[in-house]
Design a protein around this motif. Sequence first.
Motif, PDB file in Angstrom:
ATOM      1  N   ALA A 282       0.853  -1.213   0.000  1.00 44.81           N
ATOM      2  CA  ALA A 282       0.000   0.000   0.000  1.00 44.81           C
ATOM      3  C   ALA A 282       0.874   1.243   0.000  1.00 44.81           C
ATOM      4  O   ALA A 282       2.035   1.201   0.427  1.00 44.81           O
ATOM      5  N   ASP A 283       0.307   2.391  -0.456  1.00 42.13           N
ATOM      6  CA  ASP A 283       1.138   3.594  -0.410  1.00 42.13           C
ATOM      7  C   ASP A 283       1.225   4.096   1.041  1.00 42.13           C
ATOM      8  O   ASP A 283       0.428   3.709   1.898  1.00 42.13           O
ATOM      9  N   ASP A 284       2.222   4.967   1.292  1.00 41.29           N
ATOM     10  CA  ASP A 284       2.521   5.375   2.676  1.00 41.29           C
ATOM     11  C   ASP A 284       1.334   6.076   3.331  1.00 41.29           C
ATOM     12  O   ASP A 284       1.085   5.915   4.520  1.00 41.29           O
ATOM     13  N   LYS A 285       0.604   6.867   2.546  1.00 39.64           N
ATOM     14  CA  LYS A 285      -0.509   7.617   3.143  1.00 39.64           C
ATOM     15  C   LYS A 285      -1.610   6.666   3.617  1.00 39.64           C
ATOM     16  O   LYS A 285      -2.166   6.828   4.716  1.00 39.64           O
ATOM     17  N   ALA A 286      -1.931   5.674   2.792  1.00 39.48           N
ATOM     18  CA  ALA A 286      -2.964   4.708   3.198  1.00 39.48           C
ATOM     19  C   ALA A 286      -2.510   3.958   4.447  1.00 39.48           C
ATOM     20  O   ALA A 286      -3.307   3.711   5.369  1.00 39.48           O
ATOM     21  N   LYS A 287      -1.220   3.606   4.506  1.00 33.79           N
ATOM     22  CA  LYS A 287      -0.706   2.896   5.687  1.00 33.79           C
ATOM     23  C   LYS A 287      -0.844   3.763   6.929  1.00 33.79           C
ATOM     24  O   LYS A 287      -1.265   3.304   7.991  1.00 33.79           O
ATOM     25  N   LEU A 288      -0.491   5.046   6.780  1.00 31.89           N
ATOM     26  CA  LEU A 288      -0.576   5.959   7.931  1.00 31.89           C
ATOM     27  C   LEU A 288      -2.038   6.160   8.352  1.00 31.89           C
ATOM     28  O   LEU A 288      -2.362   6.126   9.547  1.00 31.89           O
ATOM     29  N   LEU A 289      -2.930   6.342   7.377  1.00 39.15           N
ATOM     30  CA  LEU A 289      -4.344   6.536   7.726  1.00 39.15           C
ATOM     31  C   LEU A 289      -4.932   5.287   8.392  1.00 39.15           C
ATOM     32  O   LEU A 289      -5.803   5.394   9.262  1.00 39.15           O
ATOM     33  N   HIS A 290      -4.428   4.129   7.982  1.00 35.49           N
ATOM     34  CA  HIS A 290      -4.880   2.883   8.614  1.00 35.49           C
ATOM     35  C   HIS A 290      -4.507   2.886  10.104  1.00 35.49           C
ATOM     36  O   HIS A 290      -5.272   2.422  10.957  1.00 35.49           O
ATOM     37  N   ILE A 291      -3.337   3.427  10.414  1.00 35.52           N
ATOM     38  CA  ILE A 291      -2.929   3.559  11.829  1.00 35.52           C
ATOM     39  C   ILE A 291      -3.782   4.626  12.522  1.00 35.52           C
ATOM     40  O   ILE A 291      -4.364   4.407  13.588  1.00 35.52           O
ATOM     41  N   LEU A 292      -3.905   5.796  11.885  1.00 35.49           N
ATOM     42  CA  LEU A 292      -4.581   6.919  12.539  1.00 35.49           C
ATOM     43  C   LEU A 292      -6.062   6.641  12.826  1.00 35.49           C
ATOM     44  O   LEU A 292      -6.585   7.076  13.846  1.00 35.49           O
ATOM     45  N   ARG A 293      -6.743   5.936  11.929  1.00 34.07           N
ATOM     46  CA  ARG A 293      -8.184   5.721  12.139  1.00 34.07           C
ATOM     47  C   ARG A 293      -8.458   4.885  13.388  1.00 34.07           C
ATOM     48  O   ARG A 293      -9.579   4.808  13.870  1.00 34.07           O
ATOM     49  N   ASN A 294      -7.404   4.232  13.888  1.00 40.43           N
ATOM     50  CA  ASN A 294      -7.574   3.421  15.095  1.00 40.43           C
ATOM     51  C   ASN A 294      -7.045   4.103  16.358  1.00 40.43           C
ATOM     52  O   ASN A 294      -7.015   3.479  17.423  1.00 40.43           O
ATOM     53  N   VAL A 295      -6.606   5.345  16.248  1.00 40.12           N
ATOM     54  CA  VAL A 295      -6.154   6.093  17.429  1.00 40.12           C
ATOM     55  C   VAL A 295      -7.396   6.548  18.205  1.00 40.12           C
ATOM     56  O   VAL A 295      -8.321   7.108  17.618  1.00 40.12           O
ATOM     57  N   LYS A 296      -7.399   6.286  19.503  1.00 43.36           N
ATOM     58  CA  LYS A 296      -8.613   6.542  20.294  1.00 43.36           C
ATOM     59  C   LYS A 296      -8.309   7.367  21.539  1.00 43.36           C
ATOM     60  O   LYS A 296      -7.383   7.015  22.284  1.00 43.36           O
ATOM     61  N   PRO A 297      -9.074   8.422  21.807  1.00 50.26           N
ATOM     62  CA  PRO A 297      -8.894   9.148  23.063  1.00 50.26           C
ATOM     63  C   PRO A 297      -9.190   8.233  24.259  1.00 50.26           C
ATOM     64  O   PRO A 297     -10.038   7.346  24.164  1.00 50.26           O
TER      65      PRO A 297
END
Length: 314
Positions: A40-55
Motif C-alpha cells: 500500500a502507499d505510505d498515506k494509506a498505511k498511515l491513515l490505517h494507523i490513525l483511524r484506530n487512534v482513540k482518546p
Amino acid sequence: MAEITNDLTWSISRASLFQSCQRAYYYKYYGYWGGWKADADDKAKLLHILRNVKPMILWAGTIVHDTIKDALLKYMATGTAPTLPALQEHATLLLRSGWLETINKEWVARPSKKTNLFELYYGDGENYGECKKLPREQTDAIKERVMSALDAFMHTPVLKDILATPCNQWQPVDENLFFMLDDIKVWACPDFAYTDSDSILHIIDWKTGKEHPAQLRLQLACYALYAIKTLHFPIDRIAIHGVFLNDGGRRSDYQIDQTLIDGVTNQIKVSFNAMKGKLQDTEKNLADEENFPCNPSEYTCSTCPFLRVCPAIQ
Ligand code: SF4
C-alpha cells in the motif's frame, strides 16, 4: 477466499462523522482502504494507523462495554452471575494490556487490533507515538471512571431485571447486526435486548458519557427499526432505554411511536444519499479526497485522530 470490498453502508457513527467533518470521514472510510497491505502507499498505511487512534475516554467506555458484554455472555453460558470484584478484575486486565499495547507500539504491526491512545500518540505533538508517560492523575482518573461505571452497572435495577429474565428470552449479543432499508445496509448493534414476561422487547444501550437526547433517540430508534424489520416485533411491543453508568446507572426511557420510526427512516435515507452524492463513482464506492472539505472546530479537532495529516491544522 472472497476479496473484501469497501461498501457504502450506513451507521450512526458514520453519519455523525460525515456531518461533523467530511475530511475526517474521507480518511476514516476511504483514504485508509488497503493500508494494511505491504504494497500500500505510505498515506494509506498511515491513515490505517490513525483511524484506530482513540482518546482515553472512549477507550475507557469500550472497556466498560466489553467487560459487561463478557460478563453477560459468561452468565448465559455458565450461570455464573457477575460480581463487582470479578468485573473490576477483568477491566483491570483490559486496562493493563491496552496500556502495554500502546506503550510498546504493538499497533504498528496490527493497527486495528491493538490499542493506540490519542494522548500518547500525540503526546508531545511531534514525535508521534513516542510518548510513553502521562500524568498519574490522568491515568488514575480513567481507571476510576471504569471502576465506578462497573459499580453502577452492578447496582442498576436494569441488571436485576436482566438476571431475572430466562436467558432464552435474551436476544443474541452480537456486534455485526444489520438490516436492509430498501437497498441501504444499516448497521444496528444494540448493547443488550431481552423480552420480558409481558412480551415487551427491551432494547438497552449502556452509556458512559453524558446524555445527548437527540442523538440517543436516533440511535435507539435505529435499534427499534432493526427489531421491527428483522425480529418482526410490533412497534407497541418495543421499549428503548439508555442506562447511564457514569450517572449511577440511571435509566432513561425514550418514547417510541410510528412518527419517530418514520422520521428516523427518512433521516437515514437523506443521510445515506448525501454520503452517496459525494462519491466519484457510486458503483465502485470510490471517493476523491478533494471532494471532502475540512471543517475545523475546536470541538471536533481537539481529539481528531487525523490531526497529523489534516491540511487545516498544519
Ligand atoms: S483535524 Fe479537524 S478539520 Fe482536520 S480532519 Fe480532523 S476534524 Fe476535520
